[in-house]
Design an enzyme around this catalytic site. Sequence first.
Site, PDB file in Angstrom:
ATOM      1  N   GLY A  50       7.931   5.286  -3.334  1.00  0.00           N
ATOM      2  CA  GLY A  50       7.768   4.056  -4.111  1.00  0.00           C
ATOM      3  C   GLY A  50       6.674   4.285  -5.142  1.00  0.00           C
ATOM      4  N   ILE A  80       3.398   3.909  -5.086  1.00  0.00           N
ATOM      5  CA  ILE A  80       2.192   4.642  -4.665  1.00  0.00           C
ATOM      6  C   ILE A  80       2.548   6.111  -4.411  1.00  0.00           C
ATOM      7  CG2 ILE A  80       0.309   4.798  -2.981  1.00  0.00           C
ATOM      8  CD1 ILE A  80       0.549   1.746  -2.605  1.00  0.00           C
ATOM      9  N   THR A 128      -2.315   6.476   4.254  1.00  0.00           N
ATOM     10  CA  THR A 128      -2.959   5.319   3.620  1.00  0.00           C
ATOM     11  C   THR A 128      -1.980   4.143   3.607  1.00  0.00           C
ATOM     12  OG1 THR A 128      -2.230   6.187   1.477  1.00  0.00           O
ATOM     13  CG2 THR A 128      -4.515   6.614   2.091  1.00  0.00           C
ATOM     14  N   ARG A 137       0.320   2.352   6.650  1.00  0.00           N
ATOM     15  CA  ARG A 137       0.018   1.464   7.777  1.00  0.00           C
ATOM     16  C   ARG A 137      -0.071   2.312   9.041  1.00  0.00           C
ATOM     17  NH1 ARG A 137      -1.305  -1.809   4.626  1.00  0.00           N
ATOM     18  NH2 ARG A 137      -0.662  -3.990   4.433  1.00  0.00           N
ATOM     19  N   GLU A 159      -6.746  -2.230  14.185  1.00  0.00           N
ATOM     20  CA  GLU A 159      -7.911  -2.251  13.284  1.00  0.00           C
ATOM     21  C   GLU A 159      -8.794  -3.420  13.641  1.00  0.00           C
ATOM     22  OE1 GLU A 159      -6.439  -2.061   9.249  1.00  0.00           O
ATOM     23  OE2 GLU A 159      -5.380  -0.210   9.624  1.00  0.00           O
ATOM     24  N   HIS A 187      -9.663   1.327   6.221  1.00  0.00           N
ATOM     25  CA  HIS A 187      -8.643   0.600   5.445  1.00  0.00           C
ATOM     26  C   HIS A 187      -9.190   0.166   4.074  1.00  0.00           C
ATOM     27  CE1 HIS A 187      -4.705  -1.881   5.907  1.00  0.00           C
ATOM     28  NE2 HIS A 187      -4.907  -1.540   4.649  1.00  0.00           N
TER      29      HIS A 187
HETATM   30  C1  DGY Z   1      -2.300  -3.854   1.117  1.00  0.00           C
HETATM   31  O1  DGY Z   1      -2.538  -4.580   0.150  1.00  0.00           O
HETATM   32  O2  DGY Z   1      -1.273  -3.969   1.785  1.00  0.00           O
HETATM   33  C2  DGY Z   1      -3.302  -2.803   1.463  1.00  0.00           C
HETATM   34  O3  DGY Z   1      -3.089  -2.225   2.683  1.00  0.00           O
HETATM   35  C3  DGY Z   1      -4.704  -3.342   1.377  1.00  0.00           C
HETATM   36  O4  DGY Z   1      -5.028  -3.349   0.075  1.00  0.00           O
END
Ligand code: DGY
Length: 326
Positions: free
Chosen positions: A161, A163, A237, A239, A268, A287
């Site tokens: 995606g 990111i 980074t 989940r 968390e 996070h």
């Molecule tokens: C999100 O926005 O889902 C991130 O994990 C935190 O910025």
Amino acid sequence: MPAESPRVYATRGLPGEALGELAERARLSVWPGPGPPSPAALRDAVGEAEGLLCLLTDRVDAALLAAGPRLRVISSCSVGLDHVDLAAATARGIPVGHTPGVLTETTADLAFALLLAAARRIPEAERFVREGRWTPERAWEPDLLLGRDLHGACLGVVGLGAIGRAVARRAAGFGMRVLAWSRTRREAPGVEWRTLPALLAEADFVSLHVALTPETRGLIGAEELAAMKPGAILVNTARGGIVDEAALARALRDGRLAGAALDVFEREPLPPDSPLLALDGLVVVPHIGSASLATRARMARLSVDNLLAGLEGRPLPHCANPEVYG
Ligand code: DGY
């Protein structure tokens, strides 16, 4: 504030000016903290609210929706929405807003920072200096804190995606070969498509960028970790629930993986007695993928824009359940 202004409940103050502007247009209550409201406090608070501005630490489930009969819009200051029962909101006709786009580059920066930190053992090297172990006898040693090169290595991006693509661009700039897999096949410049098993077997570094859904929960389990190239490094980074943490701890302990760098965890905050914390080669941060001043202010702005649109009966600029519009 006119008595007919809508009531909005925000589960936390947010960086930037956006909440202040919301307060001029709605009767706004903000949970004072510290930390998030408990589920019971949140249920009490939404009783009268027409708009809810929440974070990823707030569980927005069918019970919460039932406690908020007047809710007309939910806006989460996050891109991920695994904390929201979207189906339940849709069933009630409530649009749910989120914040895609504005945190893409900042999160990709952190993924890359973690990749470098794990590859070059930066946290370990920092501890070495701070703990007084950098002594005259060890002023420079040929084999001190040897890490891995990024240049010339192969990065596997899981989830192509926005990111994932931003991470792939950074990797190309570092002279890496980039492979990718997504549940829906996508193309990106300079990226070679692979099946997930082929990617895991070939990549020296694997970076995770899929959303947490019932289909991706536990996507990287014992079998997938065993299928990774020996000595590979895993970065997450996305989940925590995407990775089986117990299996990851075993793979690191056995030396099957050289390292891992995690921004997100199954639970968390990470409990202080987590077995992960006892492992060398593991980099952990709390996070902070989207945690830059500018990005958090942009997220706050977008979540307020979503909320105001919902209160005014307009389509949300970023709606995760557009089917509510019919
Ligand atoms: C999100 O926005 O889902 C991130 O994990 C935190 O910025």
